[in-house]
Design a protein around this motif. Structure first.
Motif, PDB file in Angstrom:
ATOM      1  N   ILE A  20       0.786   5.345   0.653  1.00 28.48           N
ATOM      2  CA  ILE A  20       0.268   6.158   1.566  1.00 28.48           C
ATOM      3  C   ILE A  20       1.091   7.611   1.477  1.00 28.48           C
ATOM      4  CG2 ILE A  20      -0.437   6.704   3.945  1.00 28.48           C
ATOM      5  CD1 ILE A  20      -0.645   3.644   4.488  1.00 28.48           C
TER       6      ILE A  20
ATOM      7  N   TRP B  35       0.684  -1.005   0.085  1.00 28.43           N
ATOM      8  CA  TRP B  35      -0.174   0.055  -0.148  1.00 28.43           C
ATOM      9  C   TRP B  35       0.737   1.219   0.204  1.00 28.43           C
ATOM     10  CZ3 TRP B  35      -5.496   0.749   0.079  1.00 28.43           C
ATOM     11  CH2 TRP B  35      -6.171  -0.450   0.070  1.00 28.43           C
TER      12      TRP B  35
ATOM     13  N   ASN C 251      -7.081   7.429  11.260  1.00 29.33           N
ATOM     14  CA  ASN C 251      -6.392   6.041  11.398  1.00 29.33           C
ATOM     15  C   ASN C 251      -7.833   5.191  11.198  1.00 29.33           C
ATOM     16  OD1 ASN C 251      -4.139   7.165  11.575  1.00 29.33           O
ATOM     17  ND2 ASN C 251      -3.818   6.380  13.680  1.00 29.33           N
TER      18      ASN C 251
ATOM     19  N   VAL D 241      -3.490   5.456  -0.577  1.00 30.76           N
ATOM     20  CA  VAL D 241      -4.236   6.266   0.291  1.00 30.76           C
ATOM     21  C   VAL D 241      -3.685   7.585   0.047  1.00 30.76           C
ATOM     22  CG1 VAL D 241      -4.922   7.058   2.677  1.00 30.76           C
ATOM     23  CG2 VAL D 241      -4.649   4.753   1.993  1.00 30.76           C
TER      24      VAL D 241
ATOM     25  N   VAL E 130      -8.504  -0.148   4.280  1.00 30.44           N
ATOM     26  CA  VAL E 130      -7.407  -1.097   4.095  1.00 30.44           C
ATOM     27  C   VAL E 130      -7.858  -2.464   4.521  1.00 30.44           C
ATOM     28  CG1 VAL E 130      -5.217  -1.967   4.356  1.00 30.44           C
ATOM     29  CG2 VAL E 130      -5.542   0.707   3.902  1.00 30.44           C
TER      30      VAL E 130
ATOM     31  N   ILE F 229      -8.483   4.848   7.515  1.00 34.91           N
ATOM     32  CA  ILE F 229      -7.883   4.130   6.786  1.00 34.91           C
ATOM     33  C   ILE F 229      -7.871   2.617   7.067  1.00 34.91           C
ATOM     34  CG2 ILE F 229      -5.267   3.635   6.461  1.00 34.91           C
ATOM     35  CD1 ILE F 229      -4.688   6.727   6.714  1.00 34.91           C
TER      36      ILE F 229
ATOM     37  N   HIS G  31      -2.873  13.727   9.719  1.00 31.33           N
ATOM     38  CA  HIS G  31      -2.393  12.483  10.568  1.00 31.33           C
ATOM     39  C   HIS G  31      -1.820  13.378  11.812  1.00 31.33           C
ATOM     40  CE1 HIS G  31       0.687  14.642   8.143  1.00 31.33           C
ATOM     41  NE2 HIS G  31       1.770  14.280   8.901  1.00 31.33           N
TER      42      HIS G  31
END
Length: 282
Positions: A127, A125, A269, A151, A276, A272, A261
């Motif tokens: 990000i 992934w 979080n 992401v 995911v 995500i 973040h």
């Protein structure tokens, strides 16, 4: 102005370095990187792409926390010109397609240098935040089969007035306040990092930059996140992503600026992880 010494950069002891050979688009490069949540063993990898003034150390502990939640290993690195990676020569200006070059050339070369093979990439992934979010989108478009999903957090898809105005204000702060010394904690050559980013974004020719048309090549799962209070971009950025990538999922965060973040880590979080893990990573 004299550049801060490398010894002043925050928390350098955990960094490793990868040597990338010269290519037609760049000379030899030394890239600072770190692995996080290495205890996850052979779990899938999450690659983190930092913002326009970011570096390995500026992420702080967020990649570790997210990777623990996802059950993944994390790879964070400083792009050329940032952190302890090869600095940008002061007489070199980033070209308008600098983010495309990062996605097309630098990230794949780093993955090669770290012996991350195609099997691992298909589980990987990507990000990214801000400019790193744009590079994430470009990588997913250029290499649509060489990742599991992406992401993009507060990405730039085209240039808005609000972006240019805020970046111009940041330049004034850099040149008149202690912002330069604060950023110097995260970059061995802080002027390399700052002016590489700032000069291209304030170049009038860059106003025509857009990657919207390239997004149609994205095939893998894509989550795009934007804060309602972002002073570097509006919701038009991720709405444009949705218009070009119909399968993209959008998350719009309240009480959140350009750095979800830091501004809203818990809802970020959660979003995500829900996205995911839904796609079968864990």
């Amino acid at each position: 102005m004299q550049n801060p010494a490398i010894g002043n950069v925050a928390d350098t002891t955990a960094s490793d370095f990868a040597e990338l050979p010269a290519t037609a688009s760049h000379g030899p490069l030394r890239i600072e990187y770190r692995w996080v949540n290495a205890a996850a063993g052979n779990a899938p990898i999450a690659v983190f792409l930092h913002e326009g003034l970011g570096s390995v150390t500026m992420w702080r502990d967020w990649p570790q926390a997210l990777c623990e939640r996802l059950g993944m290993r994390g790879l964070v690195y400083s792009r050329p010109g940032y952190g302890l990676s090869t600095p940008r020569p002061h007489d070199v200006k980033w070209p308008a397609d600098f983010m495309t070059a990062q996605a097309r050339d630098i990230l794949p070369a780093l993955l090669d240098a770290l012996c991350i093979d195609m099997r691992e990439r298909r589980r990987m992934w990507v990000i990214g935040h801000s400019d790193g979010g744009s590079i994430t989108l470009l990588y997913a478009a250029l290499y649509p089969e060489e990742l599991a999903g992406a992401v993009a957090i507060a990405p730039h898809v085209f240039v808005e007035d609000i972006s240019v105005e805020s970046i111009a204000q940041t330049r004034q702060l850099y040149e008149t306040t202690d912002l330069r010394s604060k950023l110097g904690r995260y970059h061995a050559d802080v002027d390399s990092a700052f002016y590489g980013w700032n000069d291209i974004w304030l170049n009038p020719a860059f106003r025509q930059w857009s990657i919207a048309g390239e997004l149609t090549s994205i095939r893998k799962p894509l989550l795009a996140v934007q804060g309602h209070d972002d002073n570097y971009g509006t919701m038009a950025q991720i709405d444009t992503i949705a218009a070009h990538v119909p399968h993209a999922q959008l998350v719009k965060l309240d009480a959140c600026g350009h750095s979800p973040h830091r501004d809203a880590p818990q809802p970020l979080n959660k979003a995500i992880a829900a996205f995911v893990l839904k796609d079968g990573v864990a």
